[in-house]
Design a protein around this motif. Structure first.
Motif, PDB file in Angstrom:
ATOM      1  N   ARG A 208      35.822   6.478  30.001  1.00  0.00           N
ATOM      2  CA  ARG A 208      36.989   6.431  30.773  1.00  0.00           C
ATOM      3  C   ARG A 208      37.958   7.383  30.285  1.00  0.00           C
ATOM      4  N   LEU A 294      45.784   1.548  37.918  1.00  0.00           N
ATOM      5  CA  LEU A 294      44.312   1.518  37.885  1.00  0.00           C
ATOM      6  C   LEU A 294      43.831   0.375  37.113  1.00  0.00           C
ATOM      7  N   ASP A 295      44.191   0.073  36.099  1.00  0.00           N
ATOM      8  CA  ASP A 295      44.027  -1.204  35.350  1.00  0.00           C
ATOM      9  C   ASP A 295      44.371  -2.497  35.903  1.00  0.00           C
ATOM     10  N   GLU A 298      43.359  -2.132  40.722  1.00  0.00           N
ATOM     11  CA  GLU A 298      42.195  -1.675  41.348  1.00  0.00           C
ATOM     12  C   GLU A 298      40.999  -2.711  40.973  1.00  0.00           C
ATOM     13  N   GLU A 300      37.080  -3.731  39.957  1.00  0.00           N
ATOM     14  CA  GLU A 300      36.226  -3.245  38.615  1.00  0.00           C
ATOM     15  C   GLU A 300      35.195  -2.183  39.114  1.00  0.00           C
ATOM     16  N   LYS A 303      37.416   1.068  39.205  1.00  0.00           N
ATOM     17  CA  LYS A 303      37.649   1.531  37.513  1.00  0.00           C
ATOM     18  C   LYS A 303      36.450   2.181  37.038  1.00  0.00           C
TER      19      LYS A 303
END
Length: 428
Positions: A208, A294-295, A298, A300, A303
């Motif tokens: 990531r 995003l963390d 959103e 899993e 991500k």
């Protein structure tokens, strides 16, 4: 390009497994599979663009990736990351008295700039027992070096005379040679370092960060965004913001002691990823946009796909090899299929990048997506060792239902679940 990888115990062929990206001599159901899914190196060698490895839990799928990951790390780092007294990180097979004290065997066959190399070694936790490197400059395979314990024979072409004495018992001669600027060794380790990537999708952190760095540096930014957009993740744009690392910027669930330790020892900025979503009124008209973290906001799956986007684009653009364990974890089967199709296409993969993945997603077991030689299975035998074999070894028609036959156990590599009817005693 990756051709083959073998791992096992001390040259005992019944304890070795070999995974191959060499296309078998077969004709697929659809000619487009032959045109798209394989590519020609020369008249005698054709390679696959992708391969899927199936098997029950604990059948050895992840062990194959782990073994290749160890081999890669040891080749690159054994000369500089270990001391003479350190043990080698070999994971011995402990379920056989015949092999538990024998060396572990690793071998890889690969192409660099059109030239084929075969490299391997045998090692215990104490020492490297043997090591070898061959290439094929014309037709016949020739030796570049060969090692038996501390005796190392080197050809003139390898240009590494004198380095034998500098090689510790727990370090690889190839790794030491690269440290002393032997060109062929450097070229091989550069290929391993920069052209082969192994990732487990159960842990998104490392790759990531690579996707984030690509977006920040504008490297492959447009392609990454287009991939995320076409996979229908629900947002219209992605932004990366940098901020100074403060106590408030760290995750709230971290203990204060850990926050203080991070603030004390880490310098630099913190990157956060924001996704942009469209906002509509009651009549369905677009009125504004909303920013999600995003963390925190959103799913899993989103991500994970975001984390995969950078390595996927980089692999496709630069003709690399990407090996993904737990490929199907947390993403929709249609997204998994779309990613495979990116590799199985002359249009989206003209540079012949290779994707190898471990999965349980039987939706991909489809004769319209894969040739039989692209499908592999792992299965534990009665002695606890892993067998690895290809669907190409089975006498099945190209139009067979690969998924249905696999679920029914025709190819093995599935869990055989006992009768659970009386598992719980409700009358005790």
């Amino acid at each position: 390009m990756l051709i083959e990888f073998s791992v096992g115990n001390y040259r005992s062929f019944k304890e070795q497994v070999t995974f191959s990206m060499v296309a078998a001599n077969l004709v697929a159901k659809d000619k487009k599979l032959d045109e798209n899914n394989i590519f020609e190196i020369d008249d005698d060698l054709k390679l696959l663009k992708s391969a899927a490895i199936y098997g029950a839990n604990a059948s050895g799928k992840s062990n194959l990736a782990t073994a290749l990951g160890f081999m890669r790390w040891f080749m690159i780092n054994s000369s500089k990351e270990t001391q003479s007294t350190e043990k080698i990180g070999i994971e011995r097979f402990k379920l056989s008295t015949e092999t538990e004290d024998k060396p572990s065997f690793f071998e890889i066959v690969f192409l660099i700039n059109g030239k084929r190399y075969r490299y391997g070694f045998e090692a215990t936790i104490e020492k490297v027992v043997s090591e070898w490197l061959f290439d094929v400059p014309k037709i016949k395979e020739t030796r570049l070096f060969e090692r038996k314990l501390n005796k190392i024979s080197v050809s003139k072409r390898f240009k590494a005379d004198g380095i034998q004495q500098k090689t510790r018992h727990n370090a690889l001669f190839l790794s030491v040679s690269a440290q002393f600027n032997v060109r062929i060794a450097q070229k091989i380790l550069d290929w391993l370092t920069n052209r082969v990537a192994l990732i487990s999708t159960l842990n998104d952190i490392g790759y990531r960060g690579y996707t984030v760095s690509c977006l920040m540096d504008n490297e492959n930014k447009d392609e990454i965004f287009q991939l995320l957009k076409k996979l229908d993740l629900g947002f219209s744009d992605v932004k990366v913001e940098e901020s100074e690392i403060t106590a408030d910027s760290l995750p709230k669930e971290l203990p204060d002691e850990l926050k203080n330790l991070i603030l004390k020892n880490v310098e630099g900025k913190l990157s956060s990823v924001q996704t942009i979503h469209q906002k509509f009124d009651g009549k369905g008209s677009l009125v504004s946009t909303e920013i999600f973290n995003l963390d925190e906001q959103e799913s899993e799956g989103t991500k994970k796909v975001f984390a995969l986007a950078g390595p996927l684009v980089d692999t496709l653009k630069n003709s690399k090899v990407l090996i993904v364990d737990e490929f199907d974890a947390r993403i929709h089967p249609l997204i998994s299929r779309a990613i495979v199709e990116l590799f199985n296409s002359n249009e989206t993969n003209p540079n012949n990048a290779q994707l190898i993945f471990m999965t349980h997603d039987t939706n991909l077991l489809n004769n319209k997506l894969f040739r039989r030689d692209q499908i592999w299975f792992t299965e534990k035998n009665r002695y606890g060792a892993t067998d690895l074999y290809s669907l190409a070894e089975y006498n099945v028609s190209n139009d067979a239902s690969f998924e249905s036959d696999y679920i029914q156990g025709r190819y093995g590599a599935i869990p055989y679940i006992g009768n659970l009817n009386h598992l719980i005693n409700f009358h005790g």
